[in-house]
Scaffold this motif. Sequence first.
Motif, short mmCIF file in Angstrom:
data_model
loop_
_atom_site.label_atom_id
_atom_site.label_comp_id
_atom_site.label_asym_id
_atom_site.label_seq_id
_atom_site.Cartn_x
_atom_site.Cartn_y
_atom_site.Cartn_z
N LEU A 114 0.83 -1.21 0.00
CA LEU A 114 0.00 0.00 0.00
C LEU A 114 0.86 1.25 0.00
O LEU A 114 0.52 2.24 -0.67
N ALA A 115 1.97 1.23 0.71
CA ALA A 115 2.86 2.40 0.77
C ALA A 115 3.41 2.75 -0.60
O ALA A 115 3.71 3.91 -0.88
N HIS A 116 3.53 1.76 -1.48
CA HIS A 116 4.09 1.99 -2.81
C HIS A 116 3.03 1.87 -3.91
O HIS A 116 3.38 1.82 -5.09
N ALA A 117 1.77 1.85 -3.52
CA ALA A 117 0.68 1.77 -4.50
C ALA A 117 0.39 3.14 -5.08
O ALA A 117 0.76 4.17 -4.50
N PRO A 118 -0.29 3.21 -6.23
CA PRO A 118 -0.71 4.51 -6.77
C PRO A 118 -1.56 5.27 -5.77
O PRO A 118 -2.24 4.69 -4.93
N VAL A 119 -1.55 6.59 -5.88
CA VAL A 119 -2.25 7.44 -4.93
C VAL A 119 -3.74 7.13 -4.89
O VAL A 119 -4.35 7.12 -3.82
N ASP A 120 -4.34 6.84 -6.05
CA ASP A 120 -5.78 6.58 -6.05
C ASP A 120 -6.12 5.31 -5.28
O ASP A 120 -7.16 5.23 -4.61
N VAL A 121 -5.23 4.32 -5.33
CA VAL A 121 -5.45 3.09 -4.55
C VAL A 121 -5.34 3.40 -3.06
O VAL A 121 -6.16 2.96 -2.25
N GLN A 122 -4.33 4.18 -2.70
CA GLN A 122 -4.16 4.55 -1.30
C GLN A 122 -5.38 5.29 -0.77
O GLN A 122 -5.87 5.00 0.32
N GLU A 123 -5.89 6.24 -1.55
CA GLU A 123 -7.03 7.02 -1.10
C GLU A 123 -8.28 6.16 -0.97
O GLU A 123 -9.10 6.36 -0.06
N THR A 124 -8.44 5.20 -1.88
CA THR A 124 -9.59 4.29 -1.79
C THR A 124 -9.52 3.49 -0.50
O THR A 124 -10.51 3.36 0.24
N VAL A 125 -8.34 2.94 -0.20
CA VAL A 125 -8.17 2.15 1.03
C VAL A 125 -8.35 3.01 2.27
O VAL A 125 -9.02 2.62 3.24
N LEU A 126 -7.75 4.20 2.25
CA LEU A 126 -7.83 5.08 3.41
C LEU A 126 -9.25 5.60 3.64
O LEU A 126 -9.58 6.06 4.74
N GLY A 127 -10.08 5.51 2.61
CA GLY A 127 -11.47 5.92 2.76
C GLY A 127 -12.30 4.91 3.54
O GLY A 127 -13.46 5.18 3.86
N GLY A 128 -11.69 3.74 3.84
CA GLY A 128 -12.36 2.71 4.63
C GLY A 128 -13.39 1.94 3.81
O GLY A 128 -13.55 2.16 2.61
N PRO A 129 -14.09 1.04 4.47
CA PRO A 129 -13.99 0.71 5.90
C PRO A 129 -12.76 -0.13 6.22
O PRO A 129 -12.18 -0.74 5.32
N PHE A 130 -12.36 -0.15 7.49
CA PHE A 130 -11.22 -0.93 7.94
C PHE A 130 -11.71 -2.13 8.75
O PHE A 130 -12.47 -1.96 9.70
N GLU A 131 -11.27 -3.30 8.35
CA GLU A 131 -11.65 -4.50 9.10
C GLU A 131 -10.75 -4.64 10.32
O GLU A 131 -9.53 -4.55 10.21
#
Length: 258
Positions: free
Chosen positions: A153-170
């Motif tokens: 995730l740290a090296h993923a494209p920004v759009d992927v990071q933002e999608t993940v950071l938008g949650g939800p978090f298990e």
Amino acid sequence: MPGSRGSETGNGTGPVLGRALRILGAFSASCPEMTLSALARRSGLPVSTVHRMLGDLIAWGALERGDDGCYRVGLRLWEVASLAPRGQGLRERALPFLEDLSQITRENVQLAVREGTEVVYVERIAGSGAVPVLSRAGGRFALTATGVGLVLLAHAPVDVQETVLGGPFERYTERTLTDPREVRSVLAAVRANGYAVSDRQVTMDALSVAAPVYGGSGQVAAAVSLVVRHGSASPHALARLVLTSARAISRAVAAPRG
């Protein structure tokens, strides 16, 4: 596994290929074998439709029917899946170094790639007497909970990071990261340090240290990790071992095939 909305027919079951994929997609690690009725329920298809299609799926080898009447994934499907280049080629080149790391540490060694917003484990070697883990080869997991996931995730494209950071978090344990701000801080530390630490995020007795594997293009292609019992070793000491293995695998992955 839902079919394409645009290609579904009026009865809502979709074309033949879509229905077949929904049947295959009904299987999971928690449901590796099922009865006809369970398959229909999990795929969302009528029992008559599933029953009609099972003959072709079994004849091709995608599914098998046991003596108990339950259906399970067939070897033919596994053979085809093993040809996926991101998994097979990467695994072949990485395996000698993964085995070395396993022999040196006697701990769990894992190799994973990112697919969308999830981790997919390409290989896992279980050490003798190592702490139990929830991952398995071919299994998926959340990017924010595992060492390999945090690296990817740290090296993923920004759009992927933002999608993940938008949650939800298990949440798996009381220590699982669920605050987007905290995750951002951890990802920045991963990029700065060159490795990730997942401390009791998945189970309360496990610590994972992971490092990136670079492909020929210089992009992060995978991540390798050690998973040990919490308190048995310092993350810094583990990081040196994992980074050495990651660099060796990176050189092997980037090398031209002879």
